[in-house]
Design a protein around this motif. Structure first.
Motif, PDB file in Angstrom:
ATOM      1  N   ILE A 115     -37.168 -44.008  36.441  1.00  0.00           N
ATOM      2  CA  ILE A 115     -37.734 -42.862  36.961  1.00  0.00           C
ATOM      3  C   ILE A 115     -38.957 -43.265  35.933  1.00  0.00           C
ATOM      4  O   ILE A 115     -40.065 -43.503  36.379  1.00  0.00           O
ATOM      5  CB  ILE A 115     -36.914 -41.732  36.724  1.00  0.00           C
ATOM      6  CG1 ILE A 115     -36.306 -41.305  37.578  1.00  0.00           C
ATOM      7  CG2 ILE A 115     -38.450 -40.919  36.277  1.00  0.00           C
ATOM      8  CD1 ILE A 115     -35.644 -39.925  36.794  1.00  0.00           C
ATOM      9  N   ASP A 116     -38.348 -43.888  34.522  1.00  0.00           N
ATOM     10  CA  ASP A 116     -39.552 -44.493  33.508  1.00  0.00           C
ATOM     11  C   ASP A 116     -38.838 -45.563  32.430  1.00  0.00           C
ATOM     12  O   ASP A 116     -37.946 -46.196  32.515  1.00  0.00           O
ATOM     13  CB  ASP A 116     -39.966 -43.338  32.443  1.00  0.00           C
ATOM     14  CG  ASP A 116     -41.035 -43.292  31.675  1.00  0.00           C
ATOM     15  OD1 ASP A 116     -41.681 -44.172  32.413  1.00  0.00           O
ATOM     16  OD2 ASP A 116     -41.418 -42.169  31.700  1.00  0.00           O
ATOM     17  N   GLY A 140     -37.548 -35.749  33.072  1.00  0.00           N
ATOM     18  CA  GLY A 140     -36.478 -35.684  34.481  1.00  0.00           C
ATOM     19  C   GLY A 140     -35.690 -36.652  33.814  1.00  0.00           C
ATOM     20  O   GLY A 140     -35.490 -37.923  32.240  1.00  0.00           O
ATOM     21  N   VAL A 196     -35.232 -29.623  37.624  1.00  0.00           N
ATOM     22  CA  VAL A 196     -35.185 -30.483  36.353  1.00  0.00           C
ATOM     23  C   VAL A 196     -36.211 -29.403  35.991  1.00  0.00           C
ATOM     24  O   VAL A 196     -37.020 -29.023  36.124  1.00  0.00           O
ATOM     25  CB  VAL A 196     -35.537 -32.191  36.907  1.00  0.00           C
ATOM     26  CG1 VAL A 196     -35.897 -32.480  35.653  1.00  0.00           C
ATOM     27  CG2 VAL A 196     -34.227 -32.330  37.953  1.00  0.00           C
ATOM     28  N   SER A 199     -31.691 -39.935  34.599  1.00  0.00           N
ATOM     29  CA  SER A 199     -31.051 -40.966  35.689  1.00  0.00           C
ATOM     30  C   SER A 199     -29.611 -40.764  34.426  1.00  0.00           C
ATOM     31  O   SER A 199     -29.213 -40.825  33.658  1.00  0.00           O
ATOM     32  CB  SER A 199     -31.874 -42.015  35.178  1.00  0.00           C
ATOM     33  OG  SER A 199     -32.668 -42.314  35.722  1.00  0.00           O
ATOM     34  N   TYR A 250     -35.673 -38.954  29.811  1.00  0.00           N
ATOM     35  CA  TYR A 250     -37.312 -40.160  29.468  1.00  0.00           C
ATOM     36  C   TYR A 250     -37.910 -39.170  28.408  1.00  0.00           C
ATOM     37  O   TYR A 250     -37.967 -37.891  28.667  1.00  0.00           O
ATOM     38  CB  TYR A 250     -37.712 -39.742  31.300  1.00  0.00           C
ATOM     39  CG  TYR A 250     -36.736 -40.849  31.553  1.00  0.00           C
ATOM     40  CD1 TYR A 250     -36.799 -42.558  31.455  1.00  0.00           C
ATOM     41  CD2 TYR A 250     -35.743 -40.807  32.039  1.00  0.00           C
ATOM     42  CE1 TYR A 250     -35.991 -42.981  32.398  1.00  0.00           C
ATOM     43  CE2 TYR A 250     -35.240 -41.426  33.055  1.00  0.00           C
ATOM     44  CZ  TYR A 250     -34.941 -42.450  33.200  1.00  0.00           C
ATOM     45  OH  TYR A 250     -34.444 -43.611  33.794  1.00  0.00           O
ATOM     46  N   GLN A 254     -30.509 -40.300  39.865  1.00  0.00           N
ATOM     47  CA  GLN A 254     -31.279 -40.216  39.542  1.00  0.00           C
ATOM     48  C   GLN A 254     -31.956 -38.288  39.664  1.00  0.00           C
ATOM     49  O   GLN A 254     -31.524 -37.940  40.767  1.00  0.00           O
ATOM     50  CB  GLN A 254     -32.798 -41.097  40.483  1.00  0.00           C
ATOM     51  CG  GLN A 254     -32.751 -42.317  40.385  1.00  0.00           C
ATOM     52  CD  GLN A 254     -32.864 -43.385  39.327  1.00  0.00           C
ATOM     53  OE1 GLN A 254     -33.093 -42.861  37.862  1.00  0.00           O
ATOM     54  NE2 GLN A 254     -32.794 -44.280  39.144  1.00  0.00           N
ATOM     55  N   TYR A 255     -32.385 -38.003  39.090  1.00  0.00           N
ATOM     56  CA  TYR A 255     -32.730 -36.124  38.669  1.00  0.00           C
ATOM     57  C   TYR A 255     -34.141 -36.937  38.200  1.00  0.00           C
ATOM     58  O   TYR A 255     -34.434 -35.846  37.344  1.00  0.00           O
ATOM     59  CB  TYR A 255     -32.645 -35.634  37.338  1.00  0.00           C
ATOM     60  CG  TYR A 255     -30.956 -35.985  38.143  1.00  0.00           C
ATOM     61  CD1 TYR A 255     -30.169 -34.410  38.826  1.00  0.00           C
ATOM     62  CD2 TYR A 255     -29.838 -36.939  37.550  1.00  0.00           C
ATOM     63  CE1 TYR A 255     -29.013 -35.202  38.858  1.00  0.00           C
ATOM     64  CE2 TYR A 255     -28.491 -37.036  37.888  1.00  0.00           C
ATOM     65  CZ  TYR A 255     -27.808 -36.109  38.527  1.00  0.00           C
ATOM     66  OH  TYR A 255     -26.599 -36.393  38.740  1.00  0.00           O
ATOM     67  N   ALA A 256     -35.559 -36.895  39.165  1.00  0.00           N
ATOM     68  CA  ALA A 256     -36.623 -36.938  38.964  1.00  0.00           C
ATOM     69  C   ALA A 256     -37.413 -35.825  38.443  1.00  0.00           C
ATOM     70  O   ALA A 256     -36.824 -34.670  39.074  1.00  0.00           O
ATOM     71  CB  ALA A 256     -37.724 -37.808  39.947  1.00  0.00           C
ATOM     72  N   TYR A 257     -38.686 -35.693  37.420  1.00  0.00           N
ATOM     73  CA  TYR A 257     -38.576 -34.706  36.739  1.00  0.00           C
ATOM     74  C   TYR A 257     -39.455 -33.433  37.948  1.00  0.00           C
ATOM     75  O   TYR A 257     -39.489 -32.406  37.778  1.00  0.00           O
ATOM     76  CB  TYR A 257     -39.883 -35.230  35.484  1.00  0.00           C
ATOM     77  CG  TYR A 257     -41.467 -35.171  35.612  1.00  0.00           C
ATOM     78  CD1 TYR A 257     -42.196 -35.059  36.500  1.00  0.00           C
ATOM     79  CD2 TYR A 257     -41.339 -36.647  36.066  1.00  0.00           C
ATOM     80  CE1 TYR A 257     -43.340 -35.939  36.945  1.00  0.00           C
ATOM     81  CE2 TYR A 257     -42.038 -36.804  36.245  1.00  0.00           C
ATOM     82  CZ  TYR A 257     -43.422 -37.171  36.435  1.00  0.00           C
ATOM     83  OH  TYR A 257     -44.463 -37.245  36.715  1.00  0.00           O
ATOM     84  N   GLN A 258     -39.681 -34.038  39.064  1.00  0.00           N
ATOM     85  CA  GLN A 258     -40.599 -33.402  40.453  1.00  0.00           C
ATOM     86  C   GLN A 258     -39.181 -31.797  40.791  1.00  0.00           C
ATOM     87  O   GLN A 258     -40.086 -31.450  41.643  1.00  0.00           O
ATOM     88  CB  GLN A 258     -41.708 -34.486  41.243  1.00  0.00           C
ATOM     89  CG  GLN A 258     -42.331 -35.260  40.791  1.00  0.00           C
ATOM     90  CD  GLN A 258     -42.185 -36.455  40.254  1.00  0.00           C
ATOM     91  OE1 GLN A 258     -41.037 -36.904  39.680  1.00  0.00           O
ATOM     92  NE2 GLN A 258     -42.770 -37.349  39.828  1.00  0.00           N
ATOM     93  N   ARG A 259     -38.425 -32.332  40.625  1.00  0.00           N
ATOM     94  CA  ARG A 259     -37.031 -32.234  41.632  1.00  0.00           C
ATOM     95  C   ARG A 259     -37.868 -30.253  40.627  1.00  0.00           C
ATOM     96  O   ARG A 259     -38.033 -30.568  39.408  1.00  0.00           O
ATOM     97  CB  ARG A 259     -35.906 -32.157  41.247  1.00  0.00           C
ATOM     98  CG  ARG A 259     -35.939 -33.211  42.128  1.00  0.00           C
ATOM     99  CD  ARG A 259     -33.893 -34.204  41.788  1.00  0.00           C
ATOM    100  NE  ARG A 259     -33.118 -33.411  41.658  1.00  0.00           N
ATOM    101  CZ  ARG A 259     -31.460 -33.042  41.863  1.00  0.00           C
ATOM    102  NH1 ARG A 259     -31.360 -34.234  41.691  1.00  0.00           N
ATOM    103  NH2 ARG A 259     -30.595 -32.060  41.179  1.00  0.00           N
TER     104      ARG A 259
END
Length: 1011
Positions: free
Chosen positions: A77-78, A100, A119, A102, A96, A111-116
């Motif tokens: 993610i980052d 988010g 999260v 990972s 990160y 991956q667990y993106a902060y857009q979810r």
């Protein structure tokens, strides 16, 4: 104190008997490939170290750093990593700065993106697992846990965690209890989730956003800006409303907290790191308790930065710090070095009767050294004399326990109750002249070797000059001296050894130790040991025996020899301190040619500096507690031979495969790797996560199907193979740890090299069939050629018979017939009585018979000389005038155009006969005076022309192809046809005849000699 130190010494990871300065410190900055701003460190079950930094996620095996950019084949993610957490299944959780998470590696990377939606927003400050194995994570706005059934994050507010609390720190204790430090408006607090509980509860001891860690006894400690204390004893401090009482010096300001497995407390401070060597000794302040002062280590001592973000202990007991400028490692050493307040020059030492060590070098006077891990250097130093004290070049402790000191300016002193006492030398030796060696004998004599003074002996207060007594050249000063069990005094003697016995001196010339100039002598029972620049030798049973080690080791530049009571041999030299086990020594004594196994302690084991010969004193000595001391030019070192610090791991590390490249193209790791057709080079990168001394990790690998045995890779961490044939292979790898133990576990994978189409079985069968067909066709062609050759020879023979028949018909038969007619005419005339006419007829008949005889003889001669010699046409053609007996006035010439070729049979013979027939016809029938034969070699054809200036040939003869009853021209055409060529006959306009033969080139020259 020394006895206590040796008693404490054991196989600890970071032994509490060592000062912080005595630990091995290694550092990695961006110059060495390390990332900067290392905020978190974790270790996966395979032993690899993981670093979370602002430059990304890195993996470290102790030697090289590798940046990781993907998880499960997808980009991370980052690259701004703040927190890490490992799981037993090999997963690594990554949090990160910008939000988010990972999961890297393990069975379910993702991956667990902060857009979810599930999260939480903000930096992921940390992870933890509770007693129920739930995974928790905190950000500045939420505490969440991962629901494994839905793989979503769930807030903890339904479990009693107030949503207004802002989580700052998270920690799971050994029982699975969860501790969360939080802030709220201007306050702070700690929430606690007991093991298997369903709701958080507020902890009654508030500490200002502390770092948590547990001591070995299970006590939970908390460190914050105000200090360190057990969380259960976090009492309010009157200094500040936000402070709690610290169990350290009140002036101490700390941050991070980590306990090592041996009870040491490590803290990050504003200037680097600090260590409390024995945290069990900490007590609550008050009642006369004096808080200890931690040891400090910062940039001045070599730390990569004064800003320390995290502290981590790995499974081998190494202590790691992540800083703003890289990575640092602290580990224990087998050797405990003690830095001394002197310039770097070789130190002499002598062990005192009370266990203390008397040490000195040429820089300044002697000093007492007493090991004390509470001191910054690891020892207490007591100076003898002032700053202007004369430097020390020799030290010795005699049998009575008196300590003797030899000075750099030639003075001799002994250590008495009131300090150093000067001992007068003979008057003629007063003044400068360094004392190089001091020794003693059992009779109470003191032996002194003094530069420009020779060898002296002090006995019952009187000095004796030994050079004159034993016939030693005046001024010669021995460097080593020892008394054996028989009371003989042994010294070095140039490049050999000498002995003083019964007032005489004997030098061993032919039967000496043969190790060069001797630097140290030690007597042990009935044995005499000598060390020199070229090795070590022992004298027993009136003979010297050379000591050699495995791998051709010669133990060169030996300056110290020590034999322990249990039979172990210790040697000091430029390479470090060497231990030869007692079992090896017993085997060597029974067989002096046996190369002994040995263990060497060098720079990686804590050695500082190198050793040189000093004052006739062995650089290796033992104290009353059994500790072994080793002196170099940078101080002294001690080691407890009964408790040598070693790798605490139970087994050597299992090797790991890092990556595979085929022709510079990286391939994903797989248990079954298939290489595409045409692959040339295979490269396998591997490692073994031995983090204590990775420089000593060794590797062996093999590729089954190529290698018959293991390949020794040494420390190299890469295997290369080139031009692998198609087939199935298996790559196997094993590794050793820093002690030389080989791992029973292998890392392996199967390799299948796919064949190109020309390497397949069907292609091979096709080629085989094609070859078989070609061979069959070739055989058929050769048979056809042979058949044609036989037929050609047969036709040539038949043609020759026809020619002979023609010749017989044209010459012999006609002549015989004419002769018969003439004889018959003469008979009738004789019968009629015309004897004169009969007689004339008979004369004519005889003339014609003789003419026929000559013609027959010519034909026979032509048959015997019918073939041209060798394989060249031109010489044979030039010999025709002689063969045919041409008239002398006939102008005959042979002309050649182009590069001549070598002719083959039967073509050469046939062409030769054609030319011969044409030349003979031009002479006999055309009356030619000039005959030109021209041979022209062109690219594709060869042409032979025979041109004469005779009467020519009639047109009707040319039209019919020959005269009636004559077969000459017809035979010439038949011969040309047999050679695959053509023959033409034409009249020359100026008069004469031209015969032209044209042949294809391939019927002329041999293939191997073709032009």
């Amino acid at each position: 104190m020394l006895a206590t130190v040796c008693a404490l010494s054991s196989a600890h990871a970071l032994a509490p008997d060592r000062a912080l300065s005595q630990l091995r410190h290694d550092r990695w900055t961006p110059n060495e490939g390390a990332p900067a701003q290392v905020f978190s460190i974790a270790q996966t079950p395979d032993g690899l170290l993981w670093l979370g930094s602002r430059q990304g996620l890195y993996r470290f095996d102790g030697v090289r750093f590798e940046r990781i950019t993907t998880a499960g084949g997808a980009p991370l993610i980052d690259d701004d990593v703040l927190s890490l957490k490992t799981d037993p299944d090999g997963s690594l959780w990554v949090g990160y700065f910008n939000g988010g998470m990972s999961r890297v590696g393990g069975p379910r990377p993702g991956q667990y993106a902060y857009q979810r939606d599930d999260v939480p927003l903000g930096s992921v400050l940390g992870f933890a697992r509770d007693a129920g194995r739930r995974l928790w994570a905190i950000t500045p706005v939420a505490l969440v846990w991962l629901d494994p059934t839905s793989d979503t994050w769930t807030p903890a507010q339904d479990m009693g965690f107030d949503p207004t609390w802002r989580p700052e720190r998270i920690h799971a204790d050994r029982q699975g209890g969860l501790w969360v430090a939080y802030s709220e408006n201007h306050g702070f607090g700690i929430a606690y989730l007991p093991p298997k509980a369903s709701r958080f509860q507020a902890y009654p001891k508030p500490v200002q956003i502390p770092y948590f860690d547990e001591a070995a006894d299970g006590t939970l400690w908390a460190a914050d800006y105000w200090g360190v204390r057990p969380l259960a004893r976090a009492d309010a401090d009157s200094r500040n409303a936000r402070a709690t009482v610290s169990w350290l010096d009140p002036a101490f300001k700390g941050a991070g907290l980590r306990f090592d497995r041996d009870g040491g407390m490590w803290l990050s401070t504003s200037g680097g790191i600090a260590r409390v060597r024995d945290a069990k000794a900490l007590r609550a302040p008050g009642g006369g308790v004096v808080p200890p002062h931690p040891e400090y280590f910062g940039p001045a001592q070599g730390l990569t930065s004064e800003v320390v973000w995290t502290i981590f202990e790995d499974r081998e007991g190494n202590l790691w710090t992540g800083t703003a400028n890289g990575l640092d490692r602290f580990r224990d050493n087998a050797l405990a070095p003690i830095a001394l307040p002197r310039r770097d020059q070789s130190f002499a030492m002598a062990v005192g009767g009370d266990g203390r060590l008397l040490v000195g070098n040429a820089d300044r006077g002697p000093m007492w050294v007493t090991p004390d891990p509470g001191q910054p250097s690891g020892a207490r130093i007591d100076e003898l004399g002032g700053a202007d004290m004369e430097g020390v070049t020799a030290l010795h402790r005699d049998a009575a326990g008196t300590m003797w000191v030899g000075g750099a300016r030639g003075t001799l002193s002994r250590l008495g109750a009131n300090g150093l006492e000067h001992v007068a030398l003979p008057p003629e030796l007063e003044g400068d002249g360094m004392i190089g060696m001091i020794g003693s004998d059992r009779a109470g004599g003191l032996w002194v070797s003094r530069l420009n003074g020779g060898l002296l002996r002090l006995y019952k207060g009187q000095w004796e000059m030994q050079n004159a007594k034993y016939g030693v050249q005046p001024g010669v000063t021995p460097r080593a001296l020892a008394e054996d069990a028989q009371g003989r005094i042994w010294t070095d003697a140039g490049q050999t050894i000498g002995v003083f016995e019964n007032g005489h001196r004997r030098d061993f010339k032919q039967d000496g130790p043969d190790i060069g100039r001797i630097g140290v002598l030690r007597a042990h029972g009935e044995e005499l040991w000598a060390g020199a620049a070229q090795g070590v030798s022992m004298r027993a049973n009136n003979a010297f025996h050379r000591l050699l080690g495995n791998g051709g080791e010669r133990f060169e530049h030996t300056t110290g020899i020590l034999l322990r009571p249990d039979g172990e041999l210790w040697l000091g030299g430029r390479g470090g301190l060497t231990r030869v086990p007692a079992a090896e020594m017993r085997q060597w004594r029974s067989n002096p040619t046996h190369p002994v196994a040995f263990e060497r302690f060098g720079v990686l084991d804590g050695l500082r500096g190198t050793t040189e010969k000093t004052g006739g004193v062995s650089s290796v000595q033992s104290d009353a507690q059994g500790c072994i001391w080793f002196a170099t030019d940078r101080g002294v070192h001690w080691i407890d031979p009964n408790h040598i610090t070693r790798n605490p791991a139970n087994a050597p590390p299992a090797p790991s495969l890092l990556g595979v490249q085929v022709d510079d193209t990286a391939l994903p790791l797989s248990p079954h790797l298939r290489l595409p057709a045409g692959s040339r080079d295979l490269r396998v990168d591997y490692t073994a996560p031995a983090l204590r001394i990775p420089e000593r990790v060794r590797f062996r690998y093999r590729l089954d199907g190529v290698d018959e045995d293991w390949r020794e890779a040494g420390t190299r961490r890469q295997a290369l193979y080139s031009r692998l044939a198609p087939g199935a292979y298996r790559f196997r790898l094993i590794a050793s740890d820093d002690t030389g133990r080989w791992s029973p576990q292998e890392a392996s994978f199967n390799v299948t090299v796919l064949p190109a189409f020309w390497q397949t079985t069907w292609f091979a069968l096709t080629v085989l069939a094609l070859v078989a067909v070609l061979i069959w066709l070739f055989v058929r062609w050769r048979v056809a050629v042979a058949r044609q050759r036989v037929q050609r020879v047969y036709r040539a023979r038949v043609g020759e018979r026809e020619r002979i028949a023609r010749d017989l018909h044209d010459t012999l038969l006609q002549s015989v017939q004419a002769l018969m007619l003439r004889i018959e005419s003469s008979r009738r005339r004789l019968a009629s009585g015309d004897s004169a006419a009969a007689d004339a007829g008979l004369v004519h008949a005889l003339a014609e018979a003789e003419s026929s005889l000559v013609e027959g003889r010519d034909h026979i001669r032509a048959l015997r000389r019918d073939e041209a010699a060798a394989d060249e046409l031109e010489p044979a053609l030039r010999d025709l005038p002689t063969l045919l007996e041409l008239p002398a006035q006939t102008n005959y010439a042979v002309h050649v155009q182009g590069r001549p070729r070598r002719w083959r049979q039967p073509e050469l013979g046939e062409v030769y006969r054609i030319v011969r027939e044409a030349v003979a016809n031009a002479t006999r029938h055309a009356g030619a005076s000039r005959i030109d034969v021209r041979v022209s070699y062109a690219l594709l054809h060869t042409t032979i022309e025979i041109e004469d200036d005779g009467c020519g040939i009639r047109d009707e003869v040319l039209a019919r192809g020959g005269s009636d009853g004559h077969w000459g021209l017809r035979g010439m055409r038949e011969r040309a046809a047999l050679c695959g060529g053509t023959l033409s006959v034409e009249a020359v306009p100026a008069g004469g005849t031209r015969v032209r033969v044209r042949l294809p080139r391939w019927r002329v020259a041999h293939a191997r000699d073709a032009a």
